[in-house]
Design an enzyme around this catalytic site. Structure first.
Site, PDB file in Angstrom:
ATOM      1  CB  SER A  22      -0.895   0.002   1.252  1.00 14.01           C
ATOM      2  OG  SER A  22      -1.536   1.251   1.432  1.00 14.01           O
ATOM      3  CE1 TYR A  82      -4.769  -1.868   4.775  1.00 12.90           C
ATOM      4  CE2 TYR A  82      -3.273  -0.082   4.229  1.00 12.90           C
ATOM      5  CZ  TYR A  82      -4.120  -1.101   3.834  1.00 12.90           C
ATOM      6  OH  TYR A  82      -4.316  -1.344   2.499  1.00 12.90           O
TER       7      TYR A  82
END
Length: 281
Positions: A147, A160
């Site tokens: 990401s 995350y």
């Protein structure tokens, strides 16, 4: 130096294939002649994706498996089944991901571990299990979707970011190890892609609904790129054996900032960030 990846006739295992980038990847891999093994926890969406591909490409084999990658034991059983049932696998795409909004002191350890289980441990388990299979096919390839939060770590995304930085480090080390085996590894850092991950993200137990909604709405403005465009870039990166792929300005700009200001980039980004905002992908 490895030549281009050959899609036609190979079998691609794709996680998170029921929507977003995974769904788009499945369609584009099929268009290039890849047989598919599609995995997701959403049975209805997964079967709909498979049905569309089967109708468009009746000559291809399209298998589906419903699995919750947050369940370590279920993931281990799945990994063993993939090895036994699909020894022809030449491409593994670890795309599935989940999100959790909230500062570290607003989430429980159980919530944190849920993110790590899906975003990182499942990647490790599936890759470890399928490596012997991939090694029997020189020219095989692995794709791990990290990401933009695997490049920089915003406030409110400790779980995350930790999982996606882990995917990045794992992928880079794996790439160096597998080069001698003729297996390519691509780590992908998507930015603002219009996927379902933000809307399906969990909210930390200590996060107020108002706080989360404010962050979600602000972040939604950045989710502009269609998943089909992101998938096309990933497919091109696989074919060209690119080691690293940044998708969108919301990935390339932070990457530059982190390189220039590794200890102070957050000062520039913080004004546009929300503490409990879900990630883009």
């Amino acid at each position: 130096m490895m030549g281009p990846y050959a899609f036609a006739g190979g079998t691609a295992v794709v996680t998170g294939a029921a929507s977003g980038i995974g769904e788009a990847l499945a369609g584009q891999l099929a268009a290039r002649g890849s047989h598919l093994v599609l995995l997701d926890r959403d049975a209805g969406r997964l079967e709909a994706v498979a049905a569309r591909i089967r109708a468009a490409s009746p000559a291809l084999r399209v298998a589906t498996t419903v699995v919750d990658l947050a369940d370590d034991e279920a993931t281990a059983r799945l990994a063993a089944a993939l090895v036994a049932e699909h020894p022809e696998t030449t491409l593994l795409v670890n795309n599935a991901g989940v999100a959790l909004g909230g500062r570290f002191d607003q989430v429980t350890l159980e919530e944190f571990d849920w993110v790590m289980a899906v975003n990182f441990r499942a990647v490790v388990r599936l890759t470890h299990a399928l490596l012997p299979v991939l090694k029997t096919h020189p020219g095989a390839h692995v794709v791990n979707v990290s990401s933009v939060f695997g490049i920089f770590a915003p406030a409110g995304q400790a779980a995350y970011a930790a999982s996606k930085f882990a995917v990045r480090g794992f992928s880079e080390s794996l790439r160096h190890e597998l080069a001698q085996d003729g297996i390519g590894v691509t780590v992908v850092h998507p930015g603002g892609i219009r996927t379902r991950i933000a809307e399906s993200a969990r909210v930390g137990s200590g996060v107020s609904v108002a706080e989360y909604e404010q962050g979600r709405k602000q972040f939604a403005k950045l989710l502009r790129m269609p998943p089909e465009d992101a998938a096309a870039r990933i497919v091109a990166a696989i074919e060209r054996r690119r080691p690293r792929l940044l998708i969108g300005w919301s990935a390339t700009v932070p990457d530059l900032l982190v390189r220039l200001l590794p200890g102070s980039y957050w000062r520039l980004i913080a004004r546009r960030a929300a503490p409990a905002t879900p990630p883009s992908v």
